[in-house]
Design a protein around this motif. Structure first.
Motif, mmCIF file in Angstrom:
data_model
loop_
_atom_site.group_PDB
_atom_site.id
_atom_site.type_symbol
_atom_site.label_atom_id
_atom_site.label_comp_id
_atom_site.label_asym_id
_atom_site.label_seq_id
_atom_site.Cartn_x
_atom_site.Cartn_y
_atom_site.Cartn_z
ATOM 1 N N ARG A 27 0.861 -1.349 -0.061
ATOM 2 C CA ARG A 27 -0.088 -0.237 -0.153
ATOM 3 C C ARG A 27 0.953 1.107 0.158
ATOM 4 O O ARG A 27 0.409 2.096 -0.609
ATOM 5 C CB ARG A 27 -0.778 0.008 1.393
ATOM 6 N N ALA B 242 -1.441 -4.382 -10.748
ATOM 7 C CA ALA B 242 -1.475 -4.429 -9.289
ATOM 8 C C ALA B 242 -1.232 -5.905 -9.275
ATOM 9 O O ALA B 242 -1.179 -6.819 -10.247
ATOM 10 C CB ALA B 242 -3.166 -4.498 -9.100
ATOM 11 N N ARG C 113 -6.792 -10.622 2.642
ATOM 12 C CA ARG C 113 -8.189 -10.098 2.115
ATOM 13 C C ARG C 113 -8.808 -9.414 3.037
ATOM 14 O O ARG C 113 -9.268 -8.363 2.567
ATOM 15 C CB ARG C 113 -8.967 -11.597 2.172
ATOM 16 N N ALA D 204 -6.372 -5.803 2.960
ATOM 17 C CA ALA D 204 -6.320 -5.158 1.448
ATOM 18 C C ALA D 204 -7.029 -5.931 0.348
ATOM 19 O O ALA D 204 -6.297 -6.666 -0.456
ATOM 20 C CB ALA D 204 -4.747 -5.089 1.105
ATOM 21 N N PRO D 205 -8.367 -6.025 0.404
ATOM 22 C CA PRO D 205 -9.222 -6.797 -0.547
ATOM 23 C C PRO D 205 -8.732 -6.537 -1.836
ATOM 24 O O PRO D 205 -9.355 -7.250 -2.884
ATOM 25 C CB PRO D 205 -10.482 -6.706 -0.114
ATOM 26 N N GLU D 206 -8.146 -5.445 -1.845
ATOM 27 C CA GLU D 206 -8.196 -4.912 -3.566
ATOM 28 C C GLU D 206 -7.046 -5.688 -4.179
ATOM 29 O O GLU D 206 -7.104 -5.707 -5.565
ATOM 30 C CB GLU D 206 -7.780 -3.439 -3.486
ATOM 31 N N TYR D 207 -6.094 -6.707 -3.525
ATOM 32 C CA TYR D 207 -5.371 -7.111 -4.190
ATOM 33 C C TYR D 207 -5.572 -8.592 -4.251
ATOM 34 O O TYR D 207 -6.171 -9.174 -3.664
ATOM 35 C CB TYR D 207 -3.891 -7.366 -3.344
ATOM 36 N N ALA D 208 -5.479 -9.147 -5.617
ATOM 37 C CA ALA D 208 -6.192 -10.481 -6.136
ATOM 38 C C ALA D 208 -5.278 -11.474 -5.241
ATOM 39 O O ALA D 208 -4.148 -11.449 -5.101
ATOM 40 C CB ALA D 208 -6.081 -10.497 -7.775
ATOM 41 N N ARG D 209 -5.705 -12.674 -5.129
ATOM 42 C CA ARG D 209 -5.272 -13.717 -4.269
ATOM 43 C C ARG D 209 -4.928 -14.978 -5.090
ATOM 44 O O ARG D 209 -5.952 -15.312 -5.749
ATOM 45 C CB ARG D 209 -5.830 -13.939 -3.185
#
Ligand code: G3P
Ligand code: MG
Length: 236
Positions: free
Chosen positions: A118, A127, A142, A145-150
């Motif tokens: 971040r 990203a 998750r 920082a839910p905006e980053y794909a996992r």
């Protein structure tokens, strides 16, 4: 939205340069990679660093555990995660960030990694994709920082793979190429997941995995696999 390339340099370009170092990331770029994978754990004092093993011995010669070593005492050449991100920004490389906690640090390592992302992730890069073998780390990622794909990492096909992927909100499964068969690959794709495969350095194997449905090959030799996949695309 995850923009995953078809080839990711494993620990940079580990076939050609010391793994998980800035030199390895530069080598991956020279050899045509657009993304690399790296491993993040935390030093004794909680600084996210780029290192695969729990011990510093194999890669640096220093016989000491990461968990017992402060960032200031790390051997030369071991980058902090922030230093690695700055290097990726200069090189224009995307990143699959593997959260690889020392035992007991699953939550803290995930928190430290996403906090650094971040603060430092260059806006001009795609990203990052966060991956881990540890469900607890992905769950914290998750939450924080839910905006980053996992991506859930799996070394083999376990009965509850789908439930685990769903539980951490993964969009991708990164699985061992040694354990991926056509049926499992089919099930992963049918369930709507992207499919990454590690660690594949053989061109024939890479082409077979792509034919099976793999979206992304994670490799120590990105030049070899890029050539293999380009050669497998029929001319127009
Ligand atoms: O992220 C893919 C791969 O790096 C997972 O295994 O042990 O090489 O970190 P490992
Ligand atoms: Mg890794």
């Amino acid at each position: 939205m995850l923009q995953l390339p078809n080839v990711v340099g494993h620990r940079g370009a580990a076939a050609y340069a010391p793994e998980n170092t800035l030199d390895s990331f530069r080598e991956a770029k020279r050899r045509g990679a657009t993304w690399i994978e790296l491993d993040v754990k935390t030093s004794r004092d909680g600084v996210p660093i780029v290192m695969h093993d729990e011990s510093l011995k194999r890669t640096t010669g220093v016989d000491r555990l990461v968990i017992d070593t402060d960032r200031a005492d790390l051997p030369a050449g071991v980058p902090t995660f922030a230093e690695a991100i700055a290097c990726l920004g200069e090189l224009g490389l995307g990143c699959n960030v593997e959260i690889k906690p020392c035992p007991g640090r699953e939550a803290a390592t995930a928190r430290a990694a996403v906090e650094t992302l971040r603060q430092c992730w260059p806006p001009h890069l795609p990203a990052p994709l966060l991956s881990s073998f540890k469900d607890a780390s992905l769950a914290i990622a998750r939450q924080e920082a839910p905006e980053y794909a996992r991506a859930l990492l799996l070394g083999e096909q376990v009965p509850d793979w789908l439930a685990r992927a769903q539980a951490v909100g993964a969009v991708c499964l990164n699985v061992s190429g040694r354990k991926l068969g056509a049926l499992w690959a089919h099930d992963i794709k049918r369930a709507g997941y992207r499919l990454g495969v590690y660690t594949i350095n053989d061109p024939v194997e890479a082409r077979a995995l792509v034919a099976m449905g793999a979206d992304c090959i994670i490799t120590d030799a990105p030049d070899v696999i890029l050539d293999a996949l380009a050669a497998s695309i029929p001319p127009p």
